[in-house]
Design an enzyme around this catalytic site. Structure first.
Site, PDB file in Angstrom:
ATOM      1  N   ARG A  41       2.457  -8.768  13.858  1.00  0.00           N
ATOM      2  CA  ARG A  41       1.869  -7.627  13.135  1.00  0.00           C
ATOM      3  C   ARG A  41       0.696  -8.079  12.271  1.00  0.00           C
ATOM      4  O   ARG A  41      -0.296  -7.364  12.151  1.00  0.00           O
ATOM      5  CB  ARG A  41       2.935  -6.929  12.286  1.00  0.00           C
ATOM      6  CG  ARG A  41       3.890  -6.131  13.146  1.00  0.00           C
ATOM      7  CD  ARG A  41       5.025  -5.576  12.345  1.00  0.00           C
ATOM      8  NE  ARG A  41       4.612  -4.531  11.453  1.00  0.00           N
ATOM      9  CZ  ARG A  41       5.180  -4.303  10.262  1.00  0.00           C
ATOM     10  NH1 ARG A  41       6.151  -5.064   9.839  1.00  0.00           N
ATOM     11  NH2 ARG A  41       4.759  -3.308   9.525  1.00  0.00           N
ATOM     12  N   ARG A  91      11.952  -6.900   2.664  1.00  0.00           N
ATOM     13  CA  ARG A  91      11.715  -5.464   2.578  1.00  0.00           C
ATOM     14  C   ARG A  91      12.822  -4.658   3.251  1.00  0.00           C
ATOM     15  O   ARG A  91      13.264  -4.993   4.336  1.00  0.00           O
ATOM     16  CB  ARG A  91      10.375  -5.158   3.250  1.00  0.00           C
ATOM     17  CG  ARG A  91       9.977  -3.718   3.159  1.00  0.00           C
ATOM     18  CD  ARG A  91       8.515  -3.583   3.286  1.00  0.00           C
ATOM     19  NE  ARG A  91       8.035  -3.771   4.651  1.00  0.00           N
ATOM     20  CZ  ARG A  91       6.811  -3.431   5.037  1.00  0.00           C
ATOM     21  NH1 ARG A  91       5.974  -2.906   4.162  1.00  0.00           N
ATOM     22  NH2 ARG A  91       6.411  -3.633   6.270  1.00  0.00           N
ATOM     23  N   ARG A 145      -6.606   2.662  11.092  1.00  0.00           N
ATOM     24  CA  ARG A 145      -6.313   1.251  11.350  1.00  0.00           C
ATOM     25  C   ARG A 145      -7.363   0.641  12.262  1.00  0.00           C
ATOM     26  O   ARG A 145      -7.376  -0.579  12.453  1.00  0.00           O
ATOM     27  CB  ARG A 145      -4.958   1.124  12.028  1.00  0.00           C
ATOM     28  CG  ARG A 145      -3.802   0.803  11.077  1.00  0.00           C
ATOM     29  CD  ARG A 145      -2.566   0.645  11.909  1.00  0.00           C
ATOM     30  NE  ARG A 145      -1.506  -0.114  11.332  1.00  0.00           N
ATOM     31  CZ  ARG A 145      -0.538   0.399  10.575  1.00  0.00           C
ATOM     32  NH1 ARG A 145      -0.577   1.656  10.220  1.00  0.00           N
ATOM     33  NH2 ARG A 145       0.443  -0.357  10.156  1.00  0.00           N
ATOM     34  N   ARG A 187      13.778  -3.008   8.212  1.00  0.00           N
ATOM     35  CA  ARG A 187      12.981  -2.339   9.247  1.00  0.00           C
ATOM     36  C   ARG A 187      12.984  -3.176  10.519  1.00  0.00           C
ATOM     37  O   ARG A 187      12.854  -4.388  10.456  1.00  0.00           O
ATOM     38  CB  ARG A 187      11.540  -2.188   8.757  1.00  0.00           C
ATOM     39  CG  ARG A 187      11.269  -0.831   8.174  1.00  0.00           C
ATOM     40  CD  ARG A 187       9.915  -0.788   7.527  1.00  0.00           C
ATOM     41  NE  ARG A 187       8.814  -1.081   8.440  1.00  0.00           N
ATOM     42  CZ  ARG A 187       7.563  -0.816   8.154  1.00  0.00           C
ATOM     43  NH1 ARG A 187       7.252  -0.258   6.998  1.00  0.00           N
ATOM     44  NH2 ARG A 187       6.603  -1.108   8.996  1.00  0.00           N
ATOM     45  N   LYS A 218       0.820  -1.213   0.000  1.00  0.00           N
ATOM     46  CA  LYS A 218       0.000   0.000   0.000  1.00  0.00           C
ATOM     47  C   LYS A 218       0.853   1.262   0.000  1.00  0.00           C
ATOM     48  O   LYS A 218       0.471   2.250  -0.615  1.00  0.00           O
ATOM     49  CB  LYS A 218      -1.054   0.002   1.099  1.00  0.00           C
ATOM     50  CG  LYS A 218      -0.558  -0.070   2.510  1.00  0.00           C
ATOM     51  CD  LYS A 218      -1.760  -0.153   3.437  1.00  0.00           C
ATOM     52  CE  LYS A 218      -1.364  -0.007   4.897  1.00  0.00           C
ATOM     53  NZ  LYS A 218      -0.225  -0.814   5.344  1.00  0.00           N
TER      54      LYS A 218
HETATM   55  P1  AMP Z   1       3.288   1.099   8.903  1.00  0.00           P
HETATM   56  O1  AMP Z   1       4.490   1.762   8.322  1.00  0.00           O
HETATM   57  O2  AMP Z   1       1.991   1.676   8.383  1.00  0.00           O
HETATM   58  O3  AMP Z   1       3.331  -0.404   8.816  1.00  0.00           O
HETATM   59  O4  AMP Z   1       3.281   1.458  10.482  1.00  0.00           O
HETATM   60  C1  AMP Z   1       4.338   1.063  11.325  1.00  0.00           C
HETATM   61  C2  AMP Z   1       3.905   1.108  12.779  1.00  0.00           C
HETATM   62  O5  AMP Z   1       3.497   2.444  13.140  1.00  0.00           O
HETATM   63  C3  AMP Z   1       2.708   0.250  13.124  1.00  0.00           C
HETATM   64  O6  AMP Z   1       3.057  -1.104  13.365  1.00  0.00           O
HETATM   65  C4  AMP Z   1       2.198   0.941  14.388  1.00  0.00           C
HETATM   66  O7  AMP Z   1       3.038   0.635  15.491  1.00  0.00           O
HETATM   67  C5  AMP Z   1       2.408   2.418  14.057  1.00  0.00           C
HETATM   68  N1  AMP Z   1       1.223   3.021  13.382  1.00  0.00           N
HETATM   69  C6  AMP Z   1       1.191   3.538  12.109  1.00  0.00           C
HETATM   70  N2  AMP Z   1      -0.044   4.000  11.802  1.00  0.00           N
HETATM   71  C7  AMP Z   1      -0.817   3.781  12.897  1.00  0.00           C
HETATM   72  C8  AMP Z   1      -2.197   4.009  13.204  1.00  0.00           C
HETATM   73  N3  AMP Z   1      -3.039   4.549  12.288  1.00  0.00           N
HETATM   74  N4  AMP Z   1      -2.647   3.634  14.433  1.00  0.00           N
HETATM   75  C9  AMP Z   1      -1.829   3.098  15.343  1.00  0.00           C
HETATM   76  N5  AMP Z   1      -0.528   2.833  15.123  1.00  0.00           N
HETATM   77  C10 AMP Z   1      -0.009   3.164  13.909  1.00  0.00           C
END
Ligand code: AMP
Length: 222
Positions: A168, A126, A90, A156, A15
């Site tokens: 996750r 990744r 989320r 990461r 995404k």
């Molecule tokens: P992502 O890069 O979108 O996979 O986000 C990485 C991490 O950031 C997630 O595993 C959460 O710990 C935190 N995070 C990002 N967006 C949100 C959200 N909308 N609500 C809560 N935690 C978030």
């Protein structure tokens, strides 16, 4: 008419990559809450340190804090003609807050569907830039240098460990399936096959968006 898009999909569904491409194609910002939090973590701010601890464990930050961050970002002038949201909402409370923030403006919801086995495989490979947080393009995975800013490419923290990867996906399933239920019945909900190569995903997404009648103008057309 502003194009407001929410990109849904599990971690590593692509995404982020699709959000960047779509944002460039339509001239609107891509807003990634994960990127905002990773940037905060690099500055060492209080929010950043707290976010890093949760992100490293694959846990979500609280709804109230995330809603505040997104509200502030959407108020910036570059988001007035639309935006692509990646990583937000989320949870259902976050989605409800976004509806309130939009106050009836149209919202397109895109769900990138990818099987779990493919997601795990992608997370293992990744890599992101340690400086600007950009994702490596699939054809540049072997490079140690970021194509955007020449920073060092690293795995990461939340992708590197098998238990965190599984966790996750579990967190995604638990927290975010209700989101699909929340959005699925809307006329502007579209599911896209995210298991294809990125060009094919982008093409399917673009054609689905192009075929969509903007909700806000539907009535005036009659
Ligand atoms: P992502 O890069 O979108 O996979 O986000 C990485 C991490 O950031 C997630 O595993 C959460 O710990 C935190 N995070 C990002 N967006 C949100 C959200 N909308 N609500 C809560 N935690 C978030």
């Amino acid at each position: 008419m502003a194009l407001n898009v929410v990109m849904l999909g599990p971690p590593a569904s692509g995404k982020g990559t699709q959000a960047v491409r779509l944002a460039k194609a339509r001239g609107i910002p891509k807003i990634s809450t994960g990127d905002i939090l990773r940037e905060a973590a690099q500055t060492g701010s209080e929010l950043g340190l707290r976010a890093k601890a949760l992100m490293d464990r694959g846990e979500l930050l609280g709804d109230r804090e995330m809603i505040g961050i997104v509200k502030e970002r959407l108020a910036k002038p570059d988001a007035s003609n639309g935006f692509i949201l990646d990583g937000f909402p989320r949870t259902v409370p976050q989605a409800e807050a976004l509806d309130r923030l939009l106050g009836g403006q149209p919202l397109v919801i895109v769900d990138l569907a990818v099987p779990d086995s493919e997601l795990i495989r992608r997370m293992e490979g990744r890599r992101v830039c340690s400086k600007c947080a950009a994702n490596a393009e699939p054809d540049a995975r072997a490079s140690d240098v970021c194509a955007r800013c020449e920073g060092r490419m690293i795995t990461r923290a939340d992708d590197g460990d098998e238990n965190v990867r599984r966790h996750r996906l579990e967190v995604y399933g638990r927290e975010s399936w209700p989101l699909l239920d929340y959005y699925r019945s809307r006329a502007t909900f579209r599911s896209v096959n995210g298991a294809q190569v990125p060009d094919r995903v982008a093409a399917e997404l673009a054609s689905k968006l192009d075929a969509m009648v903007p909700v806000g103008t539907e009535r005036t057309k009659r």
